[in-house]
Write a protein that holds these residues in place. Structure first.
Motif, PDB file in Angstrom:
ATOM      1  N   LEU A 224      21.448  12.450 -19.293  1.00  0.00           N
ATOM      2  CA  LEU A 224      21.853  11.217 -18.617  1.00  0.00           C
ATOM      3  C   LEU A 224      20.710  10.680 -17.764  1.00  0.00           C
ATOM      4  CD1 LEU A 224      23.913   9.092 -17.736  1.00  0.00           C
ATOM      5  CD2 LEU A 224      24.709  10.700 -15.978  1.00  0.00           C
ATOM      6  N   VAL A 225      20.070  11.568 -17.045  1.00  0.00           N
ATOM      7  CA  VAL A 225      18.953  11.154 -16.184  1.00  0.00           C
ATOM      8  C   VAL A 225      17.805  10.595 -17.020  1.00  0.00           C
ATOM      9  CG1 VAL A 225      17.127  12.061 -14.708  1.00  0.00           C
ATOM     10  CG2 VAL A 225      19.505  12.682 -14.260  1.00  0.00           C
ATOM     11  N   ILE A 226      17.498  11.268 -18.131  1.00  0.00           N
ATOM     12  CA  ILE A 226      16.404  10.799 -18.997  1.00  0.00           C
ATOM     13  C   ILE A 226      16.729   9.425 -19.574  1.00  0.00           C
ATOM     14  CG2 ILE A 226      15.299  11.210 -21.234  1.00  0.00           C
ATOM     15  CD1 ILE A 226      15.140  14.156 -20.509  1.00  0.00           C
ATOM     16  N   LYS A 227      17.981   9.241 -20.037  1.00  0.00           N
ATOM     17  CA  LYS A 227      18.372   7.933 -20.579  1.00  0.00           C
ATOM     18  C   LYS A 227      18.267   6.853 -19.501  1.00  0.00           C
ATOM     19  CE  LYS A 227      19.841   9.119 -24.794  1.00  0.00           C
ATOM     20  NZ  LYS A 227      19.367   8.534 -26.052  1.00  0.00           N
ATOM     21  N   ALA A 228      18.642   7.215 -18.275  1.00  0.00           N
ATOM     22  CA  ALA A 228      18.572   6.250 -17.171  1.00  0.00           C
ATOM     23  C   ALA A 228      17.117   5.869 -16.883  1.00  0.00           C
ATOM     24  CB  ALA A 228      19.235   6.831 -15.928  1.00  0.00           C
ATOM     25  N   ILE A 229      16.231   6.866 -16.949  1.00  0.00           N
ATOM     26  CA  ILE A 229      14.803   6.585 -16.726  1.00  0.00           C
ATOM     27  C   ILE A 229      14.257   5.706 -17.838  1.00  0.00           C
ATOM     28  CG2 ILE A 229      12.505   7.648 -16.650  1.00  0.00           C
ATOM     29  CD1 ILE A 229      13.821  10.077 -15.273  1.00  0.00           C
ATOM     30  N   LEU A 230      14.612   6.041 -19.087  1.00  0.00           N
ATOM     31  CA  LEU A 230      14.147   5.253 -20.232  1.00  0.00           C
ATOM     32  C   LEU A 230      14.592   3.798 -20.130  1.00  0.00           C
ATOM     33  CD1 LEU A 230      14.661   7.651 -23.305  1.00  0.00           C
ATOM     34  CD2 LEU A 230      12.508   6.734 -22.451  1.00  0.00           C
TER      35      LEU A 230
ATOM     36  N   LEU B 196      16.656  -0.445 -24.352  1.00  0.00           N
ATOM     37  CA  LEU B 196      17.504   0.441 -25.145  1.00  0.00           C
ATOM     38  C   LEU B 196      18.685  -0.347 -25.713  1.00  0.00           C
ATOM     39  CD1 LEU B 196      17.688   3.611 -22.862  1.00  0.00           C
ATOM     40  CD2 LEU B 196      16.238   3.250 -24.852  1.00  0.00           C
ATOM     41  N   PRO B 197      19.230   0.090 -26.833  1.00  0.00           N
ATOM     42  CA  PRO B 197      20.435  -0.565 -27.349  1.00  0.00           C
ATOM     43  C   PRO B 197      21.641  -0.201 -26.492  1.00  0.00           C
ATOM     44  CG  PRO B 197      19.935   1.380 -28.651  1.00  0.00           C
ATOM     45  CD  PRO B 197      18.790   1.202 -27.694  1.00  0.00           C
ATOM     46  N   THR B 198      22.776  -0.736 -26.850  1.00  0.00           N
ATOM     47  CA  THR B 198      24.025  -0.342 -26.199  1.00  0.00           C
ATOM     48  C   THR B 198      24.161   1.177 -26.273  1.00  0.00           C
ATOM     49  OG1 THR B 198      25.165  -2.403 -26.702  1.00  0.00           O
ATOM     50  CG2 THR B 198      26.545  -0.451 -26.389  1.00  0.00           C
ATOM     51  N   ILE B 199      24.542   1.794 -25.170  1.00  0.00           N
ATOM     52  CA  ILE B 199      24.689   3.246 -25.168  1.00  0.00           C
ATOM     53  C   ILE B 199      26.147   3.599 -24.874  1.00  0.00           C
ATOM     54  CG2 ILE B 199      24.102   3.515 -22.702  1.00  0.00           C
ATOM     55  CD1 ILE B 199      22.621   6.111 -23.565  1.00  0.00           C
ATOM     56  N   MET B 200      26.645   4.588 -25.603  1.00  0.00           N
ATOM     57  CA  MET B 200      28.033   5.035 -25.412  1.00  0.00           C
ATOM     58  C   MET B 200      28.013   6.527 -25.113  1.00  0.00           C
ATOM     59  SD  MET B 200      31.384   4.544 -27.838  1.00  0.00           S
ATOM     60  CE  MET B 200      31.492   2.801 -27.469  1.00  0.00           C
ATOM     61  N   PHE B 201      28.439   6.887 -23.891  1.00  0.00           N
ATOM     62  CA  PHE B 201      28.530   8.288 -23.493  1.00  0.00           C
ATOM     63  C   PHE B 201      29.924   8.802 -23.820  1.00  0.00           C
ATOM     64  CE2 PHE B 201      25.272   6.603 -20.554  1.00  0.00           C
ATOM     65  CZ  PHE B 201      24.237   7.467 -20.855  1.00  0.00           C
ATOM     66  N   ASP B 202      29.976   9.803 -24.681  1.00  0.00           N
ATOM     67  CA  ASP B 202      31.251  10.353 -25.109  1.00  0.00           C
ATOM     68  C   ASP B 202      31.523  11.654 -24.355  1.00  0.00           C
ATOM     69  OD1 ASP B 202      33.557  11.049 -26.452  1.00  0.00           O
ATOM     70  OD2 ASP B 202      32.496  11.831 -28.209  1.00  0.00           O
ATOM     71  N   GLU B 203      32.304  11.518 -23.268  1.00  0.00           N
ATOM     72  CA  GLU B 203      32.703  12.665 -22.463  1.00  0.00           C
ATOM     73  C   GLU B 203      31.498  13.532 -22.088  1.00  0.00           C
ATOM     74  OE1 GLU B 203      36.010  14.735 -24.202  1.00  0.00           O
ATOM     75  OE2 GLU B 203      37.348  13.038 -23.881  1.00  0.00           O
ATOM     76  N   ILE B 204      30.419  12.861 -21.694  1.00  0.00           N
ATOM     77  CA  ILE B 204      29.215  13.572 -21.277  1.00  0.00           C
ATOM     78  C   ILE B 204      29.431  14.287 -19.945  1.00  0.00           C
ATOM     79  CG2 ILE B 204      28.213  11.609 -20.038  1.00  0.00           C
ATOM     80  CD1 ILE B 204      25.491  12.475 -21.082  1.00  0.00           C
ATOM     81  N   ASP B 205      30.497  13.891 -19.238  1.00  0.00           N
ATOM     82  CA  ASP B 205      30.768  14.476 -17.928  1.00  0.00           C
ATOM     83  C   ASP B 205      31.670  15.696 -17.997  1.00  0.00           C
ATOM     84  OD1 ASP B 205      33.144  13.227 -18.639  1.00  0.00           O
ATOM     85  OD2 ASP B 205      32.777  11.503 -17.331  1.00  0.00           O
TER      86      ASP B 205
ATOM     87  N   SER C 146      23.724  -0.072 -16.459  1.00  0.00           N
ATOM     88  CA  SER C 146      24.371  -1.243 -17.071  1.00  0.00           C
ATOM     89  C   SER C 146      23.851  -2.564 -16.529  1.00  0.00           C
ATOM     90  CB  SER C 146      25.886  -1.161 -16.883  1.00  0.00           C
ATOM     91  OG  SER C 146      26.248  -1.403 -15.531  1.00  0.00           O
ATOM     92  N   ALA C 147      23.009  -2.502 -15.503  1.00  0.00           N
ATOM     93  CA  ALA C 147      22.414  -3.741 -15.002  1.00  0.00           C
ATOM     94  C   ALA C 147      21.445  -4.318 -16.025  1.00  0.00           C
ATOM     95  CB  ALA C 147      21.695  -3.478 -13.681  1.00  0.00           C
ATOM     96  N   ASP C 148      20.886  -3.444 -16.867  1.00  0.00           N
ATOM     97  CA  ASP C 148      19.901  -3.883 -17.856  1.00  0.00           C
ATOM     98  C   ASP C 148      20.384  -3.740 -19.288  1.00  0.00           C
ATOM     99  OD1 ASP C 148      17.836  -4.350 -15.863  1.00  0.00           O
ATOM    100  OD2 ASP C 148      17.752  -2.174 -15.670  1.00  0.00           O
ATOM    101  N   MET C 149      21.519  -3.120 -19.484  1.00  0.00           N
ATOM    102  CA  MET C 149      22.011  -2.886 -20.844  1.00  0.00           C
ATOM    103  C   MET C 149      23.522  -2.673 -20.805  1.00  0.00           C
ATOM    104  SD  MET C 149      20.710   1.085 -21.232  1.00  0.00           S
ATOM    105  CE  MET C 149      21.371   1.265 -22.873  1.00  0.00           C
ATOM    106  N   GLN C 150      24.143  -2.728 -21.969  1.00  0.00           N
ATOM    107  CA  GLN C 150      25.582  -2.487 -22.075  1.00  0.00           C
ATOM    108  C   GLN C 150      25.823  -0.975 -22.162  1.00  0.00           C
ATOM    109  OE1 GLN C 150      27.516  -3.610 -25.775  1.00  0.00           O
ATOM    110  NE2 GLN C 150      29.250  -4.477 -24.671  1.00  0.00           N
ATOM    111  N   VAL C 151      26.700  -0.480 -21.281  1.00  0.00           N
ATOM    112  CA  VAL C 151      26.968   0.957 -21.223  1.00  0.00           C
ATOM    113  C   VAL C 151      28.469   1.206 -21.356  1.00  0.00           C
ATOM    114  CG1 VAL C 151      26.771   3.076 -19.845  1.00  0.00           C
ATOM    115  CG2 VAL C 151      24.968   1.345 -19.734  1.00  0.00           C
ATOM    116  N   PHE C 152      28.823   2.145 -22.248  1.00  0.00           N
ATOM    117  CA  PHE C 152      30.211   2.598 -22.392  1.00  0.00           C
ATOM    118  C   PHE C 152      30.281   4.063 -21.984  1.00  0.00           C
ATOM    119  CE2 PHE C 152      30.109  -0.945 -25.305  1.00  0.00           C
ATOM    120  CZ  PHE C 152      31.396  -1.486 -25.276  1.00  0.00           C
ATOM    121  N   SER C 153      31.420   4.434 -21.424  1.00  0.00           N
ATOM    122  CA  SER C 153      31.646   5.845 -21.138  1.00  0.00           C
ATOM    123  C   SER C 153      33.083   6.192 -21.474  1.00  0.00           C
ATOM    124  CB  SER C 153      31.371   6.171 -19.669  1.00  0.00           C
ATOM    125  OG  SER C 153      31.667   7.535 -19.403  1.00  0.00           O
TER     126      SER C 153
END
Length: 552
Positions: free
Chosen positions: A439-445, A451-460, A479-486
């Motif tokens: 999650l941290v790496i994706k946030a840094i990237l 990045l394209p739309t990202i969907m986190f599937d129960e990553i928590d 999500s300020a810079d991209m579409q994020v689903f969780s």
């Protein structure tokens, strides 16, 4: 970004149509309600192979359609390469027939699953705990380093230089193979070439020689016929010229009596002149024609040589023999000059290697320079996520081989505990730790590249409430810079969403159906309260839910 998703006749979904906006979208629902079904349906339009068992009604086709806004995705070249019509609003449709046959479309144009999968990778990054294995991949790790270092342009330059270098390597290898093989045939090819070069190969030579041979071979018959012709013309008593001379005297006298005989006289005079010329030429042939066995032998030898060469090289004409000669000349010349050609290619390869090495060194320096920054960002972000002692050891090590991303290996080691031993991520980090690291790496990237739309599937999963809240903050910031689903089961994450959807399962006499709908503010309070304390909606759970939402 994903703007609309329509699913018909898939698993527990009868018919579903839902629209999405930018920002952070959370999806919740009870265990078994169908969150995985929703993700499964979406994966079909991203290129996953279809399964007939996924049809809800086996007699009807399944149709899944996803609409994307791709204005910021820089996909024009991809669409052009795949011969697809580019539309800023692109619709991907997947159909599964009751027969099991599957079809895919991009903007109503049929495409293969391979193309669909490649496009899907550029549209949505679906991330679950299983994808944390990617963290151990050196290519992925280098991608993170290069994103922070801003190496996109220099990597393009490197790729171009590497392609040129590899082409030169291949050309040199082919030249060496050619030299090794050609040297075995060089003597034989040289012999064949000299043989053809000594032959009189010119246009029309075969016809000329064959005609000369016929004359020399039949010289006695020719001389006999020439003598007979001469006798017929010049024989004193019955020769044609003597008779025609008498006729000429007759017509000359006649022309003196009347002009009407002039024409006849002129014609006789003309025939006499022509026949006299023929007699002279015939006499020349007689004087110049003689048997010459030596010349006949030479002509015969030349003809036999040409016939033998045609047979030897399996050709029918002199022109084809000339072509064989030219081809052999090229082979012999190339072989004779091959060492010089190889030397030139080696010099070109050496120069290109120097160019490549300059880029490699520049890449390596940029990577090494950015590593302290990456290490700092990773460790500070993980500290917020309940891993205060997390530590990384990242080093760029020169490799022996040129790779698609340079000539570097990356040592990427991790330790979760203070004073602990460093090890490879996949070996020393737990599932929960890997989820937080990813999650941290994706946030840094997300800060450094689109990045394209990202969907986190129960990553928590497996994360405590307090830490999950921080994870939710990170996702919301992304999500300020991209579409994020969780897709989440934690209220602390769900409360951070700009939009909140719930997967709901209903049962009736026709069976079980899964649906998805967006919650209002009041419904979100209830949903979060249930996630916090169960179906009873205690006052404390309601209050806690409102408190969580108040921070959004």
């Amino acid at each position: 970004m994903l703007t609309n998703l329509s699913i018909k006749n898939y698993a527990l979904i009868d018919q579903l149509n839902v629209s999405f906006t930018k920002g952070f979208t959370v999806i919740t629902g009870e265990t078994g309600a169908g969150k995985s079904i929703l993700l499964g349906g979406l994966s079909l339009v991203l290129g996953k192979r279809a399964d007939l068992s996924s049809l809800r009604d086996k007699t009807l086709k399944c149709v899944i359609e996803a609409e994307f806004n791709i204005e910021k995705y820089n996909l024009n070249s991809f669409f052009t390469k795949q011969d697809l019509d580019y539309e800023s609003t692109t619709i991907i449709r997947r159909e599964i027939q009751p027969s099991g046959k599957s079809r895919a479309f991009v903007n109503d144009t049929p495409v293969t699953l391979d193309i669909l999968s490649k496009l899907g990778e550029r549209l949505i990054d679906v991330h679950s705990q299983h994808q944390t294995l990617q963290l151990g991949d050196t290519n992925f790790q280098l991608k993170v380093v290069d994103a922070l270092a801003g190496n996109s342009k220099i990597l393009i330059k490197y790729s171009s230089a590497l392609n040129e270098y590899q082409s030169l390597v291949k050309e040199l290898e082919e030249l060496i193979i050619f030299r090794d093989n050609a040297s075995k045939e060089q003597d034989y090819n040289s012999f064949l070439l000299k043989e053809l070069e000594s032959a009189p190969l010119k246009e029309g030579i075969l016809e000329e020689l064959e005609e000369e041979y016929e004359q020399l071979n039949n010289v006695e018959l020719i001389m006999e016929q020439l003598a007979t012709g001469n006798q017929l013309l010049n024989e004193e008593q019955i020769g044609v010229i003597g008779a025609l001379s008498q006729l000429k005297q007759v017509t000359t006298k006649l022309s003196g009596f009347s002009s009407k005989y002039n024409s006849l006289n002129e014609r006789v005079q003309s025939v006499f002149i022509e026949l006299d010329d023929i007699a002279t030429e015939l006499q020349d042939f007689i004087e110049n024609t003689e048997a010459n066995p030596k010349v006949l032998e030479e002509v015969n030898a030349k003809l036999q040589l040409l016939y033998d060469l045609q047979k030897k090289h399996s050709v029918l004409t002199i022109e084809e023999l000339v072509a064989v000669r030219e081809d052999l000349s090229k082979k012999v010349s190339t072989t004779e000059n091959i060492e010089a050609t190889i030397k030139e290619k080696e010099e070109a390869l050496s120069k290109q290697k120097n160019v490549l090495e300059e880029i490699v060194i520049s890449l390596r320096n940029r990577r090494q320079k950015i590593i302290p920054n990456l290490k700092k960002q990773l460790e500070s972000s993980l500290s917020i996520l309940g891993m205060p002692s997390a530590s990384f050891k990242i080093e760029v090590v020169p490799s022996e081989k040129y790779k698609t991303s340079g000539k570097d290996d990356l040592i990427f080691l991790f330790s979760a505990n203070k004073g602990g031993n460093y090890g490879e991520l996949k070996k020393v980090a737990s599932g929960g730790e890997l989820s937080r690291i990813m999650l941290v790496i994706k946030a840094i990237l997300a800060k450094y590249e689109d990045l394209p739309t990202i969907m986190f599937d129960e990553i928590d999963t497996g994360v405590s409430g307090e830490i999950s809240g921080q994870m939710g903050v990170i996702m919301k910031n992304m999500s300020a810079d991209m579409q994020v689903f969780s897709i989440t089961h934690l209220p602390q994450v769900a409360s951070k969403g700009n939009q909140h959807y719930k997967v709901h399962k209903t049962e009736n006499t026709q069976g079980t159906t899964t649906n998805l709908y967006m919650l209002s503010k009041e419904e979100r309070v209830v949903e979060l309260a249930e996630m916090l304390g169960g179906k009873e909606h205690s006052d404390s759970a309601i209050a806690h839910a409102k408190e969580l939402l108040s921070g959004v």
